[in-house]
Structures are given as C-alpha cells and as structure tokens.
Design a protein around this motif. Structure first.
Motif, PDB file in Angstrom:
ATOM      1  N   SER A   1       0.839  -1.205   0.000  1.00  0.00           N
ATOM      2  CA  SER A   1       0.000   0.000   0.000  1.00  0.00           C
ATOM      3  C   SER A   1       0.871   1.252   0.000  1.00  0.00           C
ATOM      4  O   SER A   1       0.585   2.220  -0.720  1.00  0.00           O
ATOM      5  N   ALA A   2       1.943   1.235   0.799  1.00  0.00           N
ATOM      6  CA  ALA A   2       2.837   2.397   0.879  1.00  0.00           C
ATOM      7  C   ALA A   2       3.564   2.617  -0.444  1.00  0.00           C
ATOM      8  O   ALA A   2       3.692   3.755  -0.922  1.00  0.00           O
TER       9      ALA A   2
ATOM     10  N   VAL B   1      -4.701   4.329  -8.181  1.00  0.00           N
ATOM     11  CA  VAL B   1      -5.750   4.570  -7.181  1.00  0.00           C
ATOM     12  C   VAL B   1      -6.546   3.297  -6.924  1.00  0.00           C
ATOM     13  O   VAL B   1      -6.833   2.938  -5.773  1.00  0.00           O
ATOM     14  N   ALA B   2      -6.907   2.586  -8.020  1.00  0.00           N
ATOM     15  CA  ALA B   2      -7.668   1.340  -7.874  1.00  0.00           C
ATOM     16  C   ALA B   2      -6.863   0.296  -7.102  1.00  0.00           C
ATOM     17  O   ALA B   2      -7.403  -0.402  -6.226  1.00  0.00           O
ATOM     18  N   LEU B   3      -5.568   0.175  -7.415  1.00  0.00           N
ATOM     19  CA  LEU B   3      -4.713  -0.780  -6.710  1.00  0.00           C
ATOM     20  C   LEU B   3      -4.568  -0.404  -5.236  1.00  0.00           C
ATOM     21  O   LEU B   3      -4.574  -1.277  -4.358  1.00  0.00           O
ATOM     22  N   PHE B   4      -4.444   0.885  -4.964  1.00  0.00           N
ATOM     23  CA  PHE B   4      -4.310   1.323  -3.572  1.00  0.00           C
ATOM     24  C   PHE B   4      -5.575   0.994  -2.778  1.00  0.00           C
ATOM     25  O   PHE B   4      -5.493   0.508  -1.642  1.00  0.00           O
ATOM     26  N   ILE B   5      -6.745   1.253  -3.373  1.00  0.00           N
ATOM     27  CA  ILE B   5      -8.003   0.941  -2.691  1.00  0.00           C
ATOM     28  C   ILE B   5      -8.113  -0.553  -2.430  1.00  0.00           C
ATOM     29  O   ILE B   5      -8.532  -0.989  -1.343  1.00  0.00           O
ATOM     30  N   LEU B   6      -7.722  -1.379  -3.432  1.00  0.00           N
ATOM     31  CA  LEU B   6      -7.786  -2.830  -3.285  1.00  0.00           C
ATOM     32  C   LEU B   6      -6.902  -3.311  -2.140  1.00  0.00           C
ATOM     33  O   LEU B   6      -7.358  -4.021  -1.233  1.00  0.00           O
ATOM     34  N   PHE B   7      -5.631  -2.927  -2.155  1.00  0.00           N
ATOM     35  CA  PHE B   7      -4.696  -3.420  -1.140  1.00  0.00           C
ATOM     36  C   PHE B   7      -4.963  -2.795   0.227  1.00  0.00           C
ATOM     37  O   PHE B   7      -4.729  -3.434   1.261  1.00  0.00           O
ATOM     38  N   PHE B   8      -5.454  -1.576   0.249  1.00  0.00           N
ATOM     39  CA  PHE B   8      -5.810  -0.962   1.530  1.00  0.00           C
ATOM     40  C   PHE B   8      -7.001  -1.691   2.148  1.00  0.00           C
ATOM     41  O   PHE B   8      -7.049  -1.897   3.369  1.00  0.00           O
ATOM     42  N   SER B   9      -7.965  -2.111   1.308  1.00  0.00           N
ATOM     43  CA  SER B   9      -9.120  -2.867   1.801  1.00  0.00           C
ATOM     44  C   SER B   9      -8.678  -4.227   2.330  1.00  0.00           C
ATOM     45  O   SER B   9      -9.152  -4.682   3.384  1.00  0.00           O
TER      46      SER B   9
END
Length: 208
Positions: free
Chosen positions: A60-61, A105-113
């Motif tokens: 995520s980072a 952005v989509a990847l960040f939302i996925l991995f953050f979830s």
C-alpha cells in the motif's frame, strides 16, 4: 380556533399491530429478523495467499508513493494548459498519465481494503458462497459450506444482506430506495425471511 399542523392526535385507545411509521420526509428503515433457531456454516480455506498484514502495508505504501509520479505529471500538464502553451502531444500524454493514476488509485483501494481485512481479522462475503478472511492477519480465500435452513430445510446462501435503507420521496411521485447498511448473513433461497446475521469476526464454526 386552534390549528395543529403536523401533529398526530389519537383520541381513545389505539392499538398498532406491527411497525408504524410517521414521517414528513425521507424514511430510514432497518430490517432485523428475530432469532428463534440456529443456523450453522463451515469455512473451508481454498487458497492461503502470501499477503500478510506486513506485506499489505508495504505494498500500500509503495503504490501510494508511485502514484505521486503520474499525479505530478498531470498537475504539470494542467499548469501548461492554463498558460496556453499546449503542444500537440501534451494532451495525449496527459490522458496516459491520468489512466496510470487511476490504475494506481484502484490498486491502492484494493490493497488498503485487504489490509483492513487482515488487520481486523474479519471475514467478508464475495459471491457464490465464497469469502475473504483475514484470520491470522493473512488473506485467505474460503468456501463457505452452509447447513440447510433450520426452518424449512432449504438451501442457504452467504452474502452481504441489505438491512438498512432510505426511501426518498419526490414531488413527482417517484420513490428512490438507497441502501445504507449491509451485513454478512445466511439467507434461505426458498424464503428470504429465513435469514441469520453472521459475525464477521468469527473464525470457526459457530451457532447463533
């Protein structure tokens, strides 16, 4: 003469059987079924991913840092556009950077979830009785095996059931329903009134 607008006056004894609503605007509903019996399910791990809480935090980072590059390019192109010094290829390059930024952005939302699921060690319904579990702070894909409905013996499904909604009424007479709350639940396929709330923090077979 006393005028009482927007008041509900009841003279004598008035009995109500079932839910009664008095509203002057939007109505918010929540549906919770009474629990008089038991339902059981068994989660079966199908794939244990290498994504632990620590790995998801690092990913995520890294995605957040990499996403700053296309964002910077987008802002740079915007400044150039505002100065009315746009070259022939600048508009195309801006579109490319924008697409790359959307992907980040989509990847960040996925991995953050996924990170949130692993951190809280909860189970989240997917589809076809599959779920993602964060038990042990590791992402695991599970198949949910459900016993038959304890009320009628029908097959049951596991999914995010809408239990809260807001009905919006318009002057034109149209009504729009907006889902405001969903919870994991086991629901009978024969009768949707036969359903049972599932605690997302459960890790083993449970009665409820």
């Amino acid at each position: 003469m006393k005028v009482t607008d927007n008041q509900n006056n009841f003279n004598g004894t008035t009995n109500f059987n079932g839910p009664v609503q008095f509203a002057g605007g939007d109505i918010i509903n929540e549906n919770f079924a009474p629990r008089h019996d038991k339902a059981k399910y068994t989660p079966e791990p199908k794939w244990r991913s290498p994504f632990t809480l620590a790995v998801l935090s690092w990913i995520s980072a890294i995605i957040a840092i990499l996403g700053l590059f296309p964002l910077g390019k987008i802002l740079e192109n915007v400044f150039v556009f505002l100065k009315r010094n746009v070259q022939v290829g600048s508009e195309f390059s801006m579109q490319i950077y924008f697409i790359i930024f959307i992907i980040f952005v989509a990847l960040f939302i996925l991995f953050f979830s996924l990170k949130r699921i692993a951190k809280k060690q909860i189970r989240v319904p997917l589809f076809l009785n599959y779920a993602i579990s964060g038990y042990g702070r590791r992402i695991t894909l599970e198949k949910i095996h459900i016993d038959k409905c304890p009320r009628c013996g029908g097959k049951m499904k596991y999914y995010n059931k809408p239990v809260g909604w807001r009905d919006k009424y318009y002057i034109s007479g149209k009504t729009k329903r907006e889902i405001t709350k969903k919870i994991p639940a086991l629901e009978c396929r024969r009768n949707s009134e036969h359903w049972y709330k599932v605690d997302p923090a459960e890790d083993n077979l449970n009665d409820f």
